[in-house]
Design an enzyme around this catalytic site. Structure first.
Site, PDB file in Angstrom:
ATOM      1  N   HIS A 346       0.519  -1.302   0.153  1.00  0.00           N
ATOM      2  CA  HIS A 346       0.288  -0.086  -0.232  1.00  0.00           C
ATOM      3  C   HIS A 346       1.154   1.616   0.156  1.00  0.00           C
ATOM      4  O   HIS A 346       0.265   2.666   0.073  1.00  0.00           O
ATOM      5  CB  HIS A 346      -0.857   0.240   0.705  1.00  0.00           C
ATOM      6  CG  HIS A 346      -2.187  -0.822   1.115  1.00  0.00           C
ATOM      7  ND1 HIS A 346      -3.259  -0.593   0.636  1.00  0.00           N
ATOM      8  CD2 HIS A 346      -2.414  -2.045   1.176  1.00  0.00           C
ATOM      9  CE1 HIS A 346      -3.719  -1.223   0.382  1.00  0.00           C
ATOM     10  NE2 HIS A 346      -3.433  -2.373   1.286  1.00  0.00           N
ATOM     11  N   LYS A 534      -9.622  13.945   4.224  1.00  0.00           N
ATOM     12  CA  LYS A 534      -8.672  12.717   4.062  1.00  0.00           C
ATOM     13  C   LYS A 534      -7.611  13.024   5.557  1.00  0.00           C
ATOM     14  O   LYS A 534      -7.443  13.928   6.043  1.00  0.00           O
ATOM     15  CB  LYS A 534      -7.574  12.813   2.906  1.00  0.00           C
ATOM     16  CG  LYS A 534      -7.265  13.713   2.411  1.00  0.00           C
ATOM     17  CD  LYS A 534      -5.828  14.460   1.421  1.00  0.00           C
ATOM     18  CE  LYS A 534      -7.458  13.557   0.018  1.00  0.00           C
ATOM     19  NZ  LYS A 534      -6.732  12.595  -0.944  1.00  0.00           N
ATOM     20  N   ARG A 535      -7.036  11.440   6.090  1.00  0.00           N
ATOM     21  CA  ARG A 535      -5.731  11.757   7.089  1.00  0.00           C
ATOM     22  C   ARG A 535      -5.212  13.009   6.781  1.00  0.00           C
ATOM     23  O   ARG A 535      -4.556  13.294   5.398  1.00  0.00           O
ATOM     24  CB  ARG A 535      -4.970  10.703   7.138  1.00  0.00           C
ATOM     25  CG  ARG A 535      -6.155   8.870   7.601  1.00  0.00           C
ATOM     26  CD  ARG A 535      -6.613   9.946   9.142  1.00  0.00           C
ATOM     27  NE  ARG A 535      -5.915   9.758  10.173  1.00  0.00           N
ATOM     28  CZ  ARG A 535      -5.086   9.114  11.109  1.00  0.00           C
ATOM     29  NH1 ARG A 535      -5.545   8.537  10.498  1.00  0.00           N
ATOM     30  NH2 ARG A 535      -4.109   9.577  11.620  1.00  0.00           N
ATOM     31  N   LYS A 540       0.105  14.857   2.013  1.00  0.00           N
ATOM     32  CA  LYS A 540      -1.039  14.730   1.197  1.00  0.00           C
ATOM     33  C   LYS A 540      -1.381  16.352   1.072  1.00  0.00           C
ATOM     34  O   LYS A 540      -1.821  16.857   0.124  1.00  0.00           O
ATOM     35  CB  LYS A 540      -2.058  13.988   2.282  1.00  0.00           C
ATOM     36  CG  LYS A 540      -1.905  12.451   1.927  1.00  0.00           C
ATOM     37  CD  LYS A 540      -3.494  12.588   3.126  1.00  0.00           C
ATOM     38  CE  LYS A 540      -3.566  10.628   3.536  1.00  0.00           C
ATOM     39  NZ  LYS A 540      -4.030  10.427   2.036  1.00  0.00           N
ATOM     40  N   THR A 642      -8.689   6.539  -2.534  1.00  0.00           N
ATOM     41  CA  THR A 642      -9.607   6.113  -2.818  1.00  0.00           C
ATOM     42  C   THR A 642     -11.272   7.658  -2.855  1.00  0.00           C
ATOM     43  O   THR A 642     -12.265   7.237  -2.820  1.00  0.00           O
ATOM     44  CB  THR A 642     -10.515   4.973  -2.213  1.00  0.00           C
ATOM     45  OG1 THR A 642      -9.935   5.611  -0.594  1.00  0.00           O
ATOM     46  CG2 THR A 642     -10.041   3.515  -2.315  1.00  0.00           C
ATOM     47  N   LYS A 646     -14.843   8.570  -4.397  1.00  0.00           N
ATOM     48  CA  LYS A 646     -16.043   8.521  -4.062  1.00  0.00           C
ATOM     49  C   LYS A 646     -16.202  10.134  -4.668  1.00  0.00           C
ATOM     50  O   LYS A 646     -17.214  10.035  -4.948  1.00  0.00           O
ATOM     51  CB  LYS A 646     -15.806   8.970  -2.511  1.00  0.00           C
ATOM     52  CG  LYS A 646     -15.566   7.201  -1.479  1.00  0.00           C
ATOM     53  CD  LYS A 646     -15.177   7.480  -0.553  1.00  0.00           C
ATOM     54  CE  LYS A 646     -14.131   6.359   0.166  1.00  0.00           C
ATOM     55  NZ  LYS A 646     -13.655   6.668   1.273  1.00  0.00           N
TER      56      LYS A 646
HETATM   57  C1  LIG Z   1     -11.828   7.643   1.466  1.00  0.00           C
HETATM   58  C2  LIG Z   1     -12.456   7.210   2.562  1.00  0.00           C
HETATM   59  C3  LIG Z   1     -10.748   7.815   3.535  1.00  0.00           C
HETATM   60  C4  LIG Z   1     -10.108   7.865   2.020  1.00  0.00           C
HETATM   61  O1  LIG Z   1      -9.342   8.854   1.378  1.00  0.00           O
HETATM   62  P1  LIG Z   1      -8.218   9.356   0.527  1.00  0.00           P
HETATM   63  O2  LIG Z   1      -8.591  10.799   0.305  1.00  0.00           O
HETATM   64  O3  LIG Z   1      -8.018   8.189  -0.115  1.00  0.00           O
HETATM   65  O4  LIG Z   1      -6.990   9.323   1.659  1.00  0.00           O
HETATM   66  C5  LIG Z   1     -10.445   8.074   4.655  1.00  0.00           C
HETATM   67  N1  LIG Z   1     -11.172   7.997   5.701  1.00  0.00           N
HETATM   68  C6  LIG Z   1     -12.390   7.604   5.621  1.00  0.00           C
HETATM   69  C7  LIG Z   1     -13.202   7.778   6.231  1.00  0.00           C
HETATM   70  C8  LIG Z   1     -12.703   7.388   4.043  1.00  0.00           C
HETATM   71  O5  LIG Z   1     -14.479   7.173   3.575  1.00  0.00           O
END
Ligand SMILES: *Cc1c(COP(=O)(O)O)cnc(C)c1O
Length: 799
Positions: A346, A534-535, A540, A642, A646
């Protein structure tokens, strides 16, 4: 009980009384939630039993997906949708004066994960069941999931999360299937029948009790299982200090480790990893042996997948079972092991590649360590024969080196498949990070671009948009997401575009209300909703977004000729509790928000909002309300992402770097429908290796950067003069490791294009619809089909 509204109402009222011991009028939302969930469990029980019997018979090959995290979120709403009974339930409850939405809101998120990796595992479970594939999850039943984030004076405060406080209706405790996991002690050996026999004495024994959660597929009879292990004391132990033993034992499944990229090599974490792996493998082997005398064909009927290296001890643990318990020879055991296990990488971030110091590893897992040593010795010997005299190669690829066990090396050597999670990431693995292994095992390496469950992130999260799509092209996209391509012509259909715009506006209004309720601040739903959730992590680059907001603020203040289309910048992010730099960024976002939102000259042009405690259930409100998706990692650093997918499937346009799956999104929608900017991955990697970047030059030559950077240390944010020194230093004293300043101009230019394009509402909506039409590829259904066909060798078995 779900056949029609009337029978549902009757069953519901009867069960509510029986289950809660109260009349309907005295019942709480929680009572109603639990009653409805129990009804779902009862409703699916015969199909669950049926699926279990089918898998226990071992006629079909089964996959077990081992993951230290499963970020499930809420289950009730998705389960009702997947069973096709949500409409009946909603109408029935409506007649009783209850809102189904309210009941769903009472469910606490199962937050047994940190972010992308754990959510991927949850989406994979949904796709496995929906595709009738025999695949099951195995994880840990942490008593406390990912911490709850509170913001106090702009600072993150972590509170322990309590998802089990009302019990958990979706799990079934199967104490009769508990297994024992052994730690520490001494390895004994003796000659027996011409071979060495090994056993463990004086080990600490922990009982692993499975808690099984049904995984309900979309409109199918397949009900797979997510098995979560709980650590409990072993009643047979005659411990001196019972209380201490109890606490030490329960500590193993007490808490989720906060962060997969910033962990500290704590022995409790290694204990969790072995606990998951040993319990899971014992239970898989036990179930297999009910129908097979020996394990010689194990790999033909079982595949075990390890999600990152956290479960990499599956390699030596399977070897231990085959050698010590099944009495196989090393060669027999090894053949079966490397034909059973497959592995997903990953990340290539150095700080995230797991290594365990031998002085921690060996005393905790003495027999497992012996087996890892033997695997390492045989692997190094094999390398020596293949490349005689090539010490460098052996040193680089060895599993044990410099006093540490390298988990990625163990995973690669012990598996038949190694995959990355987006094309660019898989190529970086092959050509750079794992090139040494690619040279010796070229056929193991492959790509499986990540996906997300379009049923959660579109069908469940955005019902009006899902309905609009179904009106246009029918509902087959729900089972066959790539048929969303049929939406493409509707990008030029005036009525469709108008409906899309209306829905987006409604969803922005809903999010505005949520923001108003939680922060007290009113944002304007007609502004551009520009979202980065995101985190929080340096790579990032939330900081790039912040510096740009500071620039916009400064320009709006200083340049009276400058104006922008109103834009609302929305953030959601948790920082790992020990990651001080990330916490400073959260504080900085709040300081900028305070400045911007309270400035009468600026607040009508831009707002900054931080939404606290970002998690799956809040994400379901955020993606549908977004116009712009911020995917701005330093190129090469985000393996896939991911969240980007979304946003895309909800009709947000991406501003993004050439990184992870952004690149594959660009390939599908074309350059007019995505705002790409910044350095390419090979440029970032080249600077990383060869140097040549001087962030100071960008500070000196770009007045916008200079002004914003200086404000970090000038006391611009009143009362906190040295608060952001660390951030300032990261950009200038430490030469800006993630190229924030280098990419700033290109990012600002992409934001200007967005500003310009958004004014043409019609054209913007066309681009949004084009994104939705091409988002089907990024469904985890596609990803899981590829895993099933290319890696696991499992087939759909509709019941
Ligand atoms: C999809 C998702 C992530 C991952 O987000 P990235 O932008 O790909 O880092 C993190 N936390 C939650 C709650 C998510 O639904």
């Amino acid at each position: 009980m779900f056949s029609c509204k009337e029978s549902f109402k009757q069953s519901f009222l009867k069960r509510l009384e029986r289950l809660c011991g109260k009349s309907f009028h005295d019942s709480s939302k929680l009572d109603q939630y639990q009653t409805l969930s129990m009804m779902v469990r009862e409703y699916i029980s015969s199909n669950w039993i049926g699926t279990n019997e089918q898998s226990r018979s071992n006629q079909n090959k089964q996959t077990y997906y081992l993951s230290i995290e499963f970020l499930l979120g809420r289950l009730l709403g998705q389960n009702l949708l997947n069973l096709g009974v949500r409409g009946i339930v909603q109408r029935g409850l409506g007649e009783l004066g209850i809102s189904l939405d309210d009941i769903e809101e009472t469910e606490i998120d199962a937050g047994l994960g940190n972010g992308g990796l754990g959510r991927l595992a949850a989406c994979f479970l949904d796709s496995l069941a929906s595709l009738d594939l025999p695949g099951h999850g195995m994880g840990i039943r942490y008593k406390h999931g990912f911490f709850e984030q509170k913001i106090v004076d702009g600072h993150q405060v972590e509170l322990p999360e309590q998802w089990l406080k009302h019990g958990y209706v979706w799990e079934i405790r199967n104490a009769d299937q508990a297994v024992c996991v052994y730690f520490g002690g001494e390895v004994k050996m003796a000659q027996e029948g011409g071979r060495l026999r090994f056993w463990n004495e004086n080990a600490e024994v922990i009982t692993a009790v499975p808690h099984d959660i049904p995984v309900i597929g979309y409109k199918t009879k397949t009900i797979n299982t997510l098995r979560l292990w709980n650590a409990e004391p072993c009643s047979l132990q005659h411990e001196q200090n019972i209380l201490k033993y109890k606490l030490d034992t329960e500590a193993v499944s007490e808490c989720l480790y906060p962060d997969d990229t910033h962990d500290e090599g704590k022995v409790l974490r290694l204990k969790q990893q072995y606990f998951l792996v040993s319990a899971s493998l014992q239970s898989i082997v036990k179930s297999y042996k009910k129908n097979h005398r020996s394990l010689y064909d194990f790999h033909k009927k079982v595949s075990i997948h390890i999600n990152d290296t956290h479960p990499a001890l599956a390699v030596p643990e399977l070897m231990r079972i085959l050698l010590d318990e099944e009495k196989m020879t090393w060669e027999e055991a090894w053949y079966i092991t490397v034909h059973t296990i497959s592995y997903t990488n990953h990340t290539t971030l150095a700080e995230a590649l797991e290594k365990w110091r031998i002085d921690l590893f060996k005393p905790l897992l003495p027999r497992i360590f012996m087996i890892v040593e033997e695997i390492n010795e045989r692997f190094c010997e094999w390398l020596w024969e293949k490349y005689p005299g090539d010490w460098d190669r052996i040193e680089k690829l060895a599993i044990i080196a410099h006093g540490e066990v390298k988990m990625a090396h163990l995973a690669i050597v012990g598996s038949y498949s190694v995959n990355g999670v987006a094309n660019i990431h898989s190529n970086i693995l092959k050509e750079r990070e794992m090139n040494g292994f690619y040279t010796v095992f070229p056929s193991k390496f492959n790509n499986k671009t990540n996906g997300m469950s379009h049923r959660r992130w579109l069908l469940k999260a955005n019902p009006p948009l899902a309905d609009l799509i179904t009106e246009a092209i029918g509902d087959k996209w729900i089972k066959d997401p790539e048929s969303l391509l049929e939406l493409q012509p509707y990008a030029h259909d005036a009525a469709f575009i108008e409906s899309f715009q209306k829905i987006k506006r409604q969803r922005k209004q809903i999010l505005s209300d949520i923001i108003k309720n939680s922060t007290g601040f009113a944002v304007h739903p007609d502004s551009i909703f520009d979202v980065q959730v995101k985190r929080l992590h340096a790579y990032k680059r939330q900081l790039l977004n912040v510096i740009h907001m500071m620039y916009l603020y400064n320009r709006l203040k200083d340049d009276s000729a400058f104006s922008i289309y109103p834009q609302t910048f929305i953030f959601g992010a948790k920082a790992s509790p020990t990651y001080h730099y990330a916490k400073k960024i959260i504080k900085l976002i709040h300081s900028v928000a305070h400045k911007v939102n309270h400035d009468p000259e600026v607040r009508h042009s831009m707002n900054v909002i931080f939404m606290e405690n970002y998690r799956v259930s809040s994400a379901e409100r955020i993606f549908p309300a977004s116009d712009v998706s911020e995917q701005i990692s330093a190129a090469s650093k985000e393996a896939s992402g991911t969240g980007n997918m979304k946003f895309m499937i909800n009709g947000a346009l991406t501003i993004g770097t050439h990184d992870g799956a952004n690149i594959e999104m660009l390939e599908r929608v074309g350059p007019d429908c995505i705002y790409t900017f910044g350095l390419k991955a090979d440029e970032v990697l080249h600077y990383g290796e060869k140097g040549g970047y001087r962030s100071r030059e960008y500070y000196q030559h770009d007045a916008r950067i200079r002004q914003a950077a200086d404000q970090l240390i000038s006391g611009f944010f009143e009362g906190e003069a040295d608060e952001f020194e660390q951030i300032y230093d990261s950009l200038l004293a430490h030469n800006d490791e993630y190229f924030v300043l280098k990419d700033f101009a290109s990012y600002a230019e992409a934001q200007e294009r967005i500003q310009k394009d958004y004014r043409n509402k019609r054209l913007w909506a066309e681009k949004a619809v084009t994104n939705i039409a091409h988002a089907g590829y990024f469904s985890s259904d596609r990803t899981i089909r590829e895993y099933a066909d290319d890696i696991w060798g499992i087939k759909p078995h509709p019941r």
